[in-house]
Design a protein around this motif. Structure first.
Motif, mmCIF file in Angstrom:
data_model
loop_
_atom_site.group_PDB
_atom_site.id
_atom_site.type_symbol
_atom_site.label_atom_id
_atom_site.label_comp_id
_atom_site.label_asym_id
_atom_site.label_seq_id
_atom_site.Cartn_x
_atom_site.Cartn_y
_atom_site.Cartn_z
ATOM 1 N N ALA A 51 14.295 15.979 7.208
ATOM 2 C CA ALA A 51 14.103 14.596 6.765
ATOM 3 C C ALA A 51 13.699 13.714 7.952
ATOM 4 N N PHE A 52 12.940 12.665 7.652
ATOM 5 C CA PHE A 52 12.466 11.761 8.699
ATOM 6 C C PHE A 52 12.160 10.402 8.085
ATOM 7 N N ILE A 53 11.850 9.461 8.959
ATOM 8 C CA ILE A 53 11.442 8.119 8.552
ATOM 9 C C ILE A 53 9.924 8.030 8.696
ATOM 10 N N HIS A 54 9.271 7.527 7.681
ATOM 11 C CA HIS A 54 7.820 7.371 7.644
ATOM 12 C C HIS A 54 7.539 5.867 7.515
ATOM 13 N N ILE A 55 6.823 5.325 8.487
ATOM 14 C CA ILE A 55 6.544 3.885 8.489
ATOM 15 C C ILE A 55 5.037 3.677 8.434
ATOM 16 N N VAL A 56 4.610 2.858 7.487
ATOM 17 C CA VAL A 56 3.205 2.494 7.324
ATOM 18 C C VAL A 56 3.076 1.002 7.592
ATOM 19 N N ARG A 57 2.064 0.631 8.385
ATOM 20 C CA ARG A 57 1.823 -0.795 8.655
ATOM 21 C C ARG A 57 0.383 -1.109 8.272
ATOM 22 N N VAL A 58 0.184 -2.254 7.643
ATOM 23 C CA VAL A 58 -1.149 -2.663 7.215
ATOM 24 C C VAL A 58 -1.284 -4.178 7.221
ATOM 25 N N ASP A 59 -2.538 -4.599 7.261
ATOM 26 C CA ASP A 59 -2.908 -5.962 6.912
ATOM 27 C C ASP A 59 -3.641 -5.886 5.586
ATOM 28 N N ILE A 60 -3.624 -6.990 4.865
ATOM 29 C CA ILE A 60 -4.333 -7.068 3.582
ATOM 30 C C ILE A 60 -5.188 -8.330 3.586
ATOM 31 N N ASP A 61 -6.361 -8.241 3.027
ATOM 32 C CA ASP A 61 -7.223 -9.419 2.885
ATOM 33 C C ASP A 61 -6.407 -10.525 2.220
ATOM 34 N N ALA B 239 -1.134 -11.715 -2.579
ATOM 35 C CA ALA B 239 -0.098 -11.873 -3.606
ATOM 36 C C ALA B 239 -0.138 -10.710 -4.594
ATOM 37 N N ALA B 240 -1.329 -10.335 -5.025
ATOM 38 C CA ALA B 240 -1.459 -9.216 -5.972
ATOM 39 C C ALA B 240 -1.039 -7.901 -5.316
ATOM 40 N N PHE B 241 -1.387 -7.719 -4.048
ATOM 41 C CA PHE B 241 -0.997 -6.522 -3.306
ATOM 42 C C PHE B 241 0.523 -6.414 -3.210
ATOM 43 N N ASN B 242 1.171 -7.513 -2.863
ATOM 44 C CA ASN B 242 2.633 -7.499 -2.750
ATOM 45 C C ASN B 242 3.296 -7.193 -4.091
ATOM 46 N N GLY C 272 -1.815 6.402 -1.254
ATOM 47 C CA GLY C 272 -2.864 5.435 -0.958
ATOM 48 C C GLY C 272 -2.538 4.050 -1.487
ATOM 49 N N PHE C 273 -3.542 3.205 -1.487
ATOM 50 C CA PHE C 273 -3.348 1.800 -1.846
ATOM 51 C C PHE C 273 -4.037 1.416 -3.150
ATOM 52 N N GLY C 274 -4.394 2.403 -3.957
ATOM 53 C CA GLY C 274 -4.951 2.130 -5.275
ATOM 54 C C GLY C 274 -6.148 1.198 -5.228
ATOM 55 N N GLU D 77 -7.353 -0.507 -1.857
ATOM 56 C CA GLU D 77 -7.864 0.287 -0.731
ATOM 57 C C GLU D 77 -8.966 -0.441 0.054
ATOM 58 N N PRO D 78 -9.965 -1.062 -0.604
ATOM 59 C CA PRO D 78 -11.029 -1.712 0.175
ATOM 60 C C PRO D 78 -10.565 -2.946 0.953
ATOM 61 N N TYR D 79 -9.401 -3.478 0.623
ATOM 62 C CA TYR D 79 -8.934 -4.727 1.220
ATOM 63 C C TYR D 79 -7.835 -4.517 2.267
ATOM 64 N N VAL D 80 -7.417 -3.268 2.458
ATOM 65 C CA VAL D 80 -6.402 -2.931 3.453
ATOM 66 C C VAL D 80 -7.088 -2.694 4.788
#
Length: 105
Positions: free
Chosen positions: A5-15, A20-23, A77-79, A82-85
């Protein structure tokens, strides 16, 4: 890498136009979908208080095998967002032997 087991961290910016819709998607769709997959044990999101990508998601994962399941492959993925991440980064961490004060793997 061992399959512990491990910790998996993803970091992103969004347009900002889609933030609001992404969150909402992250909380209402993406987290429930991931947590329904075998080996995805917990999920939590954060927002940066300093530089770097604005959002982070931290997952507790049972092992690398969790990335190979058919269930995960369907929801990864980001569904539609994806194009805005942007500025996607990820890191996988395991605890230091002998560390104290956490129930994390």
């Amino acid at each position: 890498m061992s399959d512990e087991a491990f910790i998996h961290i993803v970091r992103v910016d969004i347009d900002p136009a889609y933030e609001a819709a992404f969150n909402a998607w992250y909380e209402d769709t993406h987290f429930p979908d991931l947590l329904a997959c075998p080996g995805w044990l917990s999920a939590r999101r954060f927002v940066a208080i300093d530089d770097g990508p604005r959002y982070a998601a931290m997952y507790e994962v049972a092992g690398q095998w969790a990335f190979e399941t058919p269930e995960f492959r369907q929801v990864k993925g980001f569904g539609l967002f994806e194009p805005y991440v942007k500025n996607f980064t990820r890191i996988q961490l395991k605890p230091v032997l002998g560390s104290h004060g956490s129930n994390l793997p």
